[in-house]
Design a protein around this motif. Sequence first.
Motif, short mmCIF file in Angstrom:
data_model
loop_
_atom_site.label_atom_id
_atom_site.label_comp_id
_atom_site.label_asym_id
_atom_site.label_seq_id
_atom_site.Cartn_x
_atom_site.Cartn_y
_atom_site.Cartn_z
N GLU A 182 -99.34 -30.96 -20.00
CA GLU A 182 -98.71 -30.31 -21.70
C GLU A 182 -98.35 -30.45 -22.43
O GLU A 182 -98.69 -29.72 -22.66
N GLN A 183 -97.82 -31.36 -22.87
CA GLN A 183 -97.52 -32.64 -24.23
C GLN A 183 -99.19 -32.49 -25.42
O GLN A 183 -98.70 -31.54 -26.13
N GLU A 184 -100.00 -33.09 -24.37
CA GLU A 184 -101.03 -33.16 -24.80
C GLU A 184 -101.44 -31.56 -25.38
O GLU A 184 -102.29 -31.65 -26.18
N ALA A 185 -101.26 -31.36 -24.04
CA ALA A 185 -102.73 -29.65 -24.66
C ALA A 185 -101.80 -28.80 -25.26
O ALA A 185 -102.75 -28.10 -26.60
N GLY A 186 -100.28 -29.09 -25.68
CA GLY A 186 -99.84 -28.17 -26.71
C GLY A 186 -99.77 -28.45 -28.10
O GLY A 186 -100.14 -27.62 -28.93
N ARG A 187 -100.20 -30.06 -28.52
CA ARG A 187 -100.68 -30.80 -29.23
C ARG A 187 -101.98 -30.25 -29.68
O ARG A 187 -102.40 -30.10 -30.85
N ARG A 188 -103.47 -30.26 -29.07
CA ARG A 188 -104.68 -29.88 -28.84
C ARG A 188 -104.66 -28.38 -29.36
O ARG A 188 -105.69 -28.02 -30.79
N LEU A 189 -104.08 -27.81 -28.60
CA LEU A 189 -103.33 -26.01 -28.96
C LEU A 189 -103.13 -25.82 -30.85
O LEU A 189 -103.93 -24.83 -31.07
N ASN A 200 -108.12 -20.12 -27.91
CA ASN A 200 -109.39 -20.37 -27.71
C ASN A 200 -109.98 -18.88 -27.24
O ASN A 200 -110.07 -17.75 -26.65
N GLU A 201 -110.35 -18.17 -28.93
CA GLU A 201 -110.85 -16.44 -28.86
C GLU A 201 -111.10 -16.95 -30.08
O GLU A 201 -111.33 -17.63 -31.43
N LEU A 202 -112.18 -15.79 -29.96
CA LEU A 202 -113.33 -15.69 -31.42
C LEU A 202 -112.69 -14.59 -32.55
O LEU A 202 -111.57 -14.79 -32.23
N PRO A 203 -112.56 -15.66 -33.75
CA PRO A 203 -111.73 -15.12 -35.40
C PRO A 203 -112.52 -14.11 -35.34
O PRO A 203 -113.55 -13.40 -34.84
N ALA A 204 -111.70 -12.62 -35.17
CA ALA A 204 -111.72 -11.40 -35.23
C ALA A 204 -110.95 -10.72 -36.57
O ALA A 204 -109.80 -10.67 -36.67
N ALA A 205 -112.10 -9.75 -37.23
CA ALA A 205 -111.03 -9.09 -38.33
C ALA A 205 -109.60 -7.78 -37.55
O ALA A 205 -110.31 -7.80 -36.40
#
Length: 835
Positions: free
Chosen positions: A10-17, A23-28
Amino acid sequence: MTPASAGLTEQEAGRRLAADGPNELPAAGPRRLWQIALEILREPMFGLLLAGGAVYAALGDLVSGVVLLAFASLSVSISIVQEIRSEKVLDALRAMTSPRALVIRDGRSRRIPGREVVRGDVVLVAEGNRIPADGVLLEARELLVDESMLTGESVAVAKRARASDAEGAGMRPGGENIPAVFSGSLVVRGTGVVLIQATGAATEIGRIGKSLASIDAATPRLALETRRLVRLFAVGGLLASVAVIVTYGLLRGSWLDAALAGIAVGMAMLPEEFPLVLAVFMTMGAWRISQARVLTRRATAIETLGAATVLCTDKTGTLTRNQMTVQECVAVDGSDRAQLLRWAELACVPEAFDPMDRAIAQAASVQTEGRSLVRGYALSADLLAVTQVWRVPGEARLVVAAKGAPEAIMDLCRLAPDAAGSIRDTVEALGTRGVRVLGVAHGVSGEGPLPDSPRGYTFQWAGLVGLADPLRPEVPGAIAECLAAGIRVVMITGDHPTTAQAIAREAGLPADTVVTGRELSDLSDAALRERVASVGVFARILPEQKLRIVEALQARGEVVAMTGDGVNDAPSLKRADIGIAMGGRGTDVAREASSIVLLDDDFGSVVRTVRLGRRIYDNLRKAMGYIVAVHVPIAGIALLPLLTGLPLILLPVHIAFLEMIIDPACSVAFEAEHEEPDVMTRPPRAPDARLFSASMLAGSVLQGVAALSVTAAVYLLAVQRGMPEEEVRTLAFFTLVLSNLGLIVANRSFRGHPFDFLTGGNRVLLGIQVLTIAFLAATVTVPSVRRLFGFGAMHWDDVLMVALACTLLALTLALLRLARRTWERTSGRRFKTHS
């Protein structure tokens, strides 16, 4: 479980997040009210409208200024409401919650929102799951994935586990039997363990979405025409004012009076109705097409669609339903369709999610209660068939059913060469029609130990089941109407060439020539521009190749409309002159890139929008012609007393009254006109055709000169008879107003009878005519109104003079229309609709 599938902490996942982002597309973000208003006010049509109102107010004509600003405010308000409505509908379409993902964290499985998936996560997927991000398969069991959203191909593809740590990198969607899976694709069968390698904008979907930022949307041609008209009439009005000032100053010697006269004539000639007409037509067009459940994100796109010369369409989900159905059943001799479908249904996985299994189950419609699955044999590399063993009520022995590739089923049945050859011929014939063919076999087994392989059973050949993604029922008629209207329809799909060609023929498209993505990649841009002129079907096309096709067509001068629903369609949707997205099943990326959204996914709505676009353009030209025509007599009557020293006719109140007729007539009345009879049987107008051509200007000026001549004749005749100034003004103004009504009718139809002065079902026009005549009557019968207008008494001989003058004008206008049509027939050109 493999060591790699123990997952992240969980710690490593939080760091990568935190490092990579969600995990989503940038949207206006949603546009604010002031942003929408600013975008609308930047349009030339609204800018000229507001500027015209300000000029009137600054010159002291407060009545005209307030009326014009009121119209501007109303038009801007309507457009803002339409834009806000569009944003709300799109928000609702985006409101589907982010899919959740089952990940391994700290050695345990847990379900998290898809936006929290990070690189290195191990995700478990099963039937019905969306792949949350791009990755490689560590494990796969009978895994079948639908990637049509990325590839445009309706048939799901099989996946396998990677053979080495390095395998899977650099692979693209659409590959059969590869270890890579991609964000947004749907698992239709089996299970798998995915090691995530890319999230958000780094995924294949993200790469397509990110490329949209570098693609410039095509500027609407109507916007370009509007800017040209604004410049043209601004220069024309300035030159007219200068000419009046110089002429009046030289003739009368009073340059102050000359300046005032020049300003007055400039005000009389100012065509402030142009931006009003454009605003009302676009807003009303958006409202009209919304009644057919079509959302317009850019109102000018409707008119542009009416000018489309090429319609590029996807196959899967656009021409077809994106829903597998049983199309053919070829049962063995002595059997029937129902029995064949029963065996095929028994060979399916229970509660299947696979589109083909679901289609077979729906077609079979058999009773499944009471039976139980004893054993199933999955698809394997050495036997492309699925086998199920059932205990069925009423059957003394176990029932065995198998389906799969025809060659595999024939092998299980151990058919003789002659029988196998005949079946192969049938399979090939069905394949040329775009049908995916499955072989079906059945057998029985005792209750003892079951074989380890389906080859241990004795099978009998049952027949062939053909499945296909069927054409939408409205498509052939819609395409036929497009072709009749001179609009070329081109299919661009990621599907197999044979399937694409079969669907194209069924839809009524020319399908003799098919170009594949591999062939297209070998063509230079220049060669592609030549090739797109004659090709009707493009198959196995990648997303970037769709964009190349659209750009090649545009380079040939075509006005390109593009329909689609997948992420792979988004770049070409944005680049096309008109992007048309499917709203029901279309992706967010496709909808955001488009200018028109079909909320009910009805391909026939495209044709209805084309029809409306052509009607809008026709009626817009009618209104424009009327505006030019009506300003000639107004300017002439305003100028005539200044040049002759005779009594003035037009006072500010008269101009305000005329505006009350002109503004609703040129906007609402002409907008409500019915379509021309040839609206969908004539070719599209030339891409370089002008909204306001020289021939149209000449015709409108001739009409205006005719109206001016009649009005001036009445005016001069009244002066010659020695009538009082108030009566002279009354006769001239009545003639001018009735001439105005005549110009409205003269411009309301390109194809109507030359002497047709009826309203033809246009209730708005009828209302304008009735109210105008009633108000004219009030100006001479109600003393307070007569004093306001400066009118005198109206006698029967005066009425007869005006009636004769207007009758003469009606005949003159009708003869002008007749002459125009005669010229059209002899010259082969269209004066108004195609010039």
